[in-house]
Design an enzyme around this catalytic site. Structure first.
Site, PDB file in Angstrom:
ATOM      1  N   GLY A  35       0.816  -1.202   0.000  1.00  0.00           N
ATOM      2  CA  GLY A  35       0.000   0.000   0.000  1.00  0.00           C
ATOM      3  C   GLY A  35       0.857   1.263   0.000  1.00  0.00           C
ATOM      4  CB  ALA A  39       4.796   7.524  -9.802  1.00  0.00           C
ATOM      5  CG  HIS A  41       3.299   0.865  -5.559  1.00  0.00           C
ATOM      6  ND1 HIS A  41       3.450   1.866  -4.628  1.00  0.00           N
ATOM      7  CD2 HIS A  41       3.875  -0.241  -5.031  1.00  0.00           C
ATOM      8  CE1 HIS A  41       4.087   1.381  -3.564  1.00  0.00           C
ATOM      9  NE2 HIS A  41       4.359   0.109  -3.786  1.00  0.00           N
ATOM     10  N   GLY A 151       9.092  -4.445  -8.589  1.00  0.00           N
ATOM     11  CA  GLY A 151       9.952  -3.334  -8.987  1.00  0.00           C
ATOM     12  C   GLY A 151      11.426  -3.667  -8.794  1.00  0.00           C
ATOM     13  CE  LYS A 153      13.605   1.458  -3.144  1.00  0.00           C
ATOM     14  NZ  LYS A 153      12.707   1.250  -2.099  1.00  0.00           N
ATOM     15  CG  ASP A 154      12.258  -3.187  -2.959  1.00  0.00           C
ATOM     16  OD1 ASP A 154      12.939  -2.607  -2.101  1.00  0.00           O
ATOM     17  OD2 ASP A 154      11.098  -2.836  -3.238  1.00  0.00           O
ATOM     18  CD  GLN A 157      10.426  -7.473  -2.320  1.00  0.00           C
ATOM     19  OE1 GLN A 157      10.288  -7.353  -1.121  1.00  0.00           O
ATOM     20  NE2 GLN A 157       9.724  -6.754  -3.183  1.00  0.00           N
ATOM     21  CB  VAL A 180       9.112   4.948 -11.129  1.00  0.00           C
ATOM     22  CG1 VAL A 180       8.572   6.334 -11.453  1.00  0.00           C
ATOM     23  CG2 VAL A 180       8.539   3.911 -12.089  1.00  0.00           C
ATOM     24  CB  SER A 190       5.767   3.513   0.760  1.00  0.00           C
ATOM     25  OG  SER A 190       5.204   2.872  -0.364  1.00  0.00           O
TER      26      SER A 190
HETATM   27  O1  PAF Z   1       7.892  -4.921  -2.046  1.00  0.00           O
HETATM   28  C1  PAF Z   1       6.944  -4.920  -1.236  1.00  0.00           C
HETATM   29  O2  PAF Z   1       6.122  -3.990  -1.203  1.00  0.00           O
HETATM   30  C2  PAF Z   1       6.794  -6.082  -0.264  1.00  0.00           C
HETATM   31  O3  PAF Z   1       8.041  -6.547   0.149  1.00  0.00           O
HETATM   32  C3  PAF Z   1       5.930  -7.220  -0.817  1.00  0.00           C
HETATM   33  C4  PAF Z   1       6.578  -7.871  -2.021  1.00  0.00           C
HETATM   34  C5  PAF Z   1       4.555  -6.701  -1.192  1.00  0.00           C
HETATM   35  C6  PAF Z   1       5.758  -8.294   0.265  1.00  0.00           C
HETATM   36  O4  PAF Z   1       5.155  -7.781   1.394  1.00  0.00           O
END
Ligand code: PAF
Length: 287
Positions: A35, A39, A41, A151, A153-154, A157, A180, A190
């Site tokens: 949440g 931009a 997302h 994204g 950016k991570d 991840q 972005v 965020s």
């Molecule tokens: O990148 C994120 O916003 C979070 O790590 C995710 C992938 C939604 C998991 O909670």
């Protein structure tokens, strides 16, 4: 005008909707989020909307990926505004489960990824990637989409999620979309909302350090020299550096000649921890 997205709390209901629509031949795209949508997302949603018939966005602030003393309690929550924002982009469903839906009382199962989850963020935030992998795996059960969008950016991840999907044979395609940025280069996040004006000014050091790293990499500078320069650029603007490293973009080990690398930076600006990265084209020397 697009219809407002339907907000679905119950994972079983969400799953049934996705399965029914896929059975009817529709291609479903999924954008998992916590949440406080921005931009960055929106770019994931736009890509999903361009490639799929329907898009699901999940909004769930996942408690298990925050460490003790991190910002779980104050992480921005804005479901109504999020729904309005992605509603304009044609999102059909928002999956917004409650914590007990994702983690039933007494839940004893976690998804632990080694390999790409170990260094950098894994070291700085113990347990973080176990929380991420567990929730993403759970969300993929609730939203059994054709494809999920993350994204760049991570960066780490994305490697962890891709490894989990590969190792567990999860039937979903993973697409990684470009970062972005704000006009001055700061990566959208965020957490940028936490920055006061002075911190916001200083936060651009992450981008600047990556710009400097890219130029030096392309000139053929030694990795150790580039890493020192990145760190210096961050320190000069008062960023408390966690790491500033150049590594292989897939393994996160030492850069390999001719293979793509990635410059990774993380640091604290005031009380806010920020990360960023830049992928670097393979070059002739990995020194
Ligand atoms: O990148 C994120 O916003 C979070 O790590 C995710 C992938 C939604 C998991 O909670």
């Amino acid at each position: 005008m697009a219809d407002a997205p339907r907000i679905v709390r119950d994972p079983a209901t969400m799953r049934a909707e996705v399965i029914a629509n896929r059975t009817a031949g529709r291609r479903i795209g999924f954008v998992p989020t916590m949440g406080a949508l921005h931009a960055g997302h929106c770019s994931l949603v736009e890509r999903a909307a361009a490639e799929c018939d329907d898009v699901v966005v999940s909004v769930f602030v996942n408690p298990t990926q925050f460490g003790p003393g991190e910002d779980y309690a104050r992480y921005p929550r804005s479901l109504e505004a999020d729904a309005a924002l992605v509603g304009r982009l044609g999102v059909r469903w928002i999956h917004a489960p409650l914590a007990d839906d994702i983690y039933p009382p007494g839940a004893a199962t976690r998804v632990v990824v080694d390999g790409p989850a170990t260094p950098f963020e894994g070291r700085a935030r113990p347990g973080h990637f176990t929380g991420v992998a567990t929730v993403v795996c759970r969300l993929f059960q609730a939203v059994p989409a054709d494809v999920a969008y993350f994204g760049a950016k991570d960066w780490q991840q994305t490697l962890v999620v891709r490894r989990m999907v590969r190792d567990l044979g999860l039937p979903i395609e993973i697409v990684v979309c470009p970062t972005v940025r704000e006009p001055d280069g700061l990566a959208m996040s965020s957490r940028n909302a936490y920055l006061d004006p002075d911190e916001r000014f200083r936060a651009v050091a992450l981008f600047e350090s990556l710009e400097a790293a890219t130029a030096a990499w392309e000139r053929g500078a030694e990795v150790a020299v580039i890493e020192r320069a990145m760190r210096a650029a961050l320190v000069a603007r008062g960023v408390a550096v966690d790491y500033a490293s150049i590594v292989d973009s897939e393994t996160l080990g030492s850069p390999v000649v001719g293979r793509e690398a990635v410059a990774l930076v993380a640091g604290r600006v005031g009380a806010t921890r920020l990360i960023d990265n830049r992928v670097l084209a393979g070059r002739g020397s990995s020194a």
